[in-house]
Enzyme design. Structure first.
Site, short mmCIF file in Angstrom:
data_model
loop_
_atom_site.label_atom_id
_atom_site.label_comp_id
_atom_site.label_asym_id
_atom_site.label_seq_id
_atom_site.Cartn_x
_atom_site.Cartn_y
_atom_site.Cartn_z
N ASP A 185 -55.00 39.38 -6.54
CA ASP A 185 -54.18 39.61 -7.72
C ASP A 185 -54.33 41.06 -8.21
O ASP A 185 -55.44 41.61 -8.19
CB ASP A 185 -54.63 38.64 -8.81
CG ASP A 185 -53.82 38.75 -10.09
OD1 ASP A 185 -52.63 38.41 -10.06
OD2 ASP A 185 -54.39 39.20 -11.11
N GLU A 222 -51.50 41.93 -3.91
CA GLU A 222 -50.35 42.09 -4.80
C GLU A 222 -50.22 43.56 -5.19
O GLU A 222 -50.97 44.06 -6.03
CB GLU A 222 -50.51 41.23 -6.06
CG GLU A 222 -49.29 41.31 -6.97
CD GLU A 222 -49.55 40.85 -8.40
OE1 GLU A 222 -48.56 40.60 -9.11
OE2 GLU A 222 -50.72 40.76 -8.81
#
EC number: 3.2.1.1
Length: 471
Positions: A185, A222
């Site tokens: 993330d 990401e």
């Protein structure tokens, strides 16, 4: 760290967003294994903030690395990894390692989060483990993006040996418990140099769960890069794959009529996309299905959405990921839950679809049929490309599969499918079941050609046949 570690003859990661561990284990056994799926991206398994109203985004506010959440505790987690790996389906952890919480509070395991004092005793982290507070507000400045706080979330200093050690220990604990890799993330908000050190500290995968000796965890990061910013996705490909956000924007635009399908003939890096071996690709994800703008296709626009997914799965580019959502009307809305905040399991209907507020796109016939297609054509390239010079296209994958699309007008053509002679079941309108086709069938002649017909008013603007769905 760019190999997804799929079991042989499997492909695609499905994001079972906010599912419970025991429900994922059941889904691996009852559906993902027989349908040929490769793995599951799970929601963050570590303790996170309990936020008012229990929105989905609370899972992206870590309080500690204790495995205890609304999805289950560590024993439920280990039961899931054991059962899914036994079924040949891998588990990928959504690793939230950029930051901690954006407010004070208590976590899902009862630990305290002192945002104001920068103190997370269950880790433990103190003020010396964070970057000095400042706001991420200038995407033309890489230092601002990486060393300030994203929407007020306390920003960990991954340059610190102590913080690196904590994160490596957490990820290695997940590897011990049988996971195959990590979705990282907010990787754009961390330094590539720091991430390289952290990932190099990870163990090989645990052979007790069926992984090969020396197998490395799959890393996919990401990094939202749609151009025009200081930070490039290419800074992160040296030590893992990157989630290619431009993919869904460009495909969504095309299948909504903003670009002619004929232009997809050179789909891939020539479109400004990453090299295929570096890319994890998707039509939508849990963020941009809410706030991604009009070019992002989601379950709420089903016909072009299914066509875009079919194109993604039919084309050899990238490692593919499929979104499996819960239904929402409000962007902050959390997953299906009872009055006490406990997650409600998806119900499974007789026709394979889900109930109890879950969309389960991965259970749509048009989606799982194309996962089967991708498995059937593994190792082949795009051949026999055809277009009507507008919004109708078709191509084969070697001599293993053939797909046709119309995004405008009725398609009625005799086309070269590249396939051996015989009768094949369309895996979009139906499937091969008990020796017959439940949907359309296509007859291929000795020369590989077939009459292909696809009406613009049909439910689906795509037709797909492959050698594993041949009568």
């Amino acid at each position: 760290q760019k190999d997804a570690n799929f079991a042989s003859g499997r492909n695609s990661i499905v994001h079972l967003f906010e599912w419970k561990w025991n429900d994922i284990a059941d889904e691996c056994e009852r559906f993902l294994q027989p349908q040929g799926f490769g793995g599951v991206q799970i929601s963050p398994p570590n303790e996170y903030l309990v936020a008012d109203g229990r929105p989905w985004w609370e899972r992206y506010q870590p309080v500690s690395y204790i495995i205890n959440t609304r999805s289950g505790d560590e024993s439920a987690f280990t039961d899931m990894t054991r059962r899914c790996n036994d079924a040949g389906v891998r588990i990928y952890v959504d690793a939230v390692i950029n930051h901690m919480t954006g407010m004070n509070g208590v976590g899902t395991s009862g630990s305290s989060a002192d945002h104001d004092g920068m103190n997370y005793p269950a880790v433990p982290y103190g003020s010396g483990d964070f970057h000095s507070p400042c706001e991420v507000n200038n995407y033309q400045d890489a230092d601002n993006v990486r060393n300030c706080e994203l929407v007020g979330l306390r920003d960990l200093n991954q340059g610190s040996d102590y913080v690196r050690g904590v994160l490596i220990d957490y990820m290695n604990h997940m590897i011990d418990l049988g996971v195959a890799g990590f979705r990282v993330d907010a990787a754009k908000h961390m330094s590539p140099g720091d991430l390289s050190v952290i990932f190099s500290g990870l163990k090989n995968l645990n052979t007790d769960y069926g992984f090969a000796d020396g197998a490395r965890p799959f890393i996919y990061q990401e990094v939202i890069d749609l151009g025009g910013e200081a930070i490039s996705k290419n800074e992160y490909t040296g030590f893992g794959c990157v989630l290619e956000f431009q993919f869904g924007v460009s495909l969504g635009n095309a299948f909504q009529g903003g670009n002619q399908l004929k232009n997809l003939a050179n789909w891939g890096p020539e479109w400004g996309l990453l090299e295929g071996l570096d890319a994890v690709v998707f039509v939508d994800n849990h963020d941009n299905q809410r706030t991604g703008g009009s070019q992002i296709l989601t379950y709420k626009n089903p016909k072009p959405y299914k066509m875009a997914i079919a194109f993604m799965l039919a084309h050899p580019y990238g490692t593919t990921r499929i979104m499996s959502s819960f239904d929402f009307t409000d962007n902050d809305q959390g997953p299906p839950q009872d009055g006490s905040g406990n997650l409600i399991s998806p119900g499974i209907n007789d026709d394979n679809t889900c109930s109890n507020g879950y969309v389960c796109e991965h259970r749509w016939r048009q989606v799982y049929g194309m996962v089967g297609f991708r498995n059937a054509v593994e190792g082949t390239q795009v051949e026999n490309w055809w277009s009507n010079d507008d919004n109708q296209i078709a191509f084969s994958r070697g001599s293993q599969g053939f797909v046709a699309f119309t995004n405008g007008g009725d398609l009625n053509q005799n086309l070269n499918t590249g396939l051996p002679a015989g009768t094949y079941c369309d895996v979009i309108s139906g499937e091969l079941s008990g020796g017959s086709c439940t949907g359309k069938s296509v007859t291929v002649g000795d020369n590989g050609s077939a009459d292909i017909s696809l009406g613009s008013a049909e439910d689906d603007g795509v037709l797909a046949i492959h050698v594993n769905a041949k009568l």
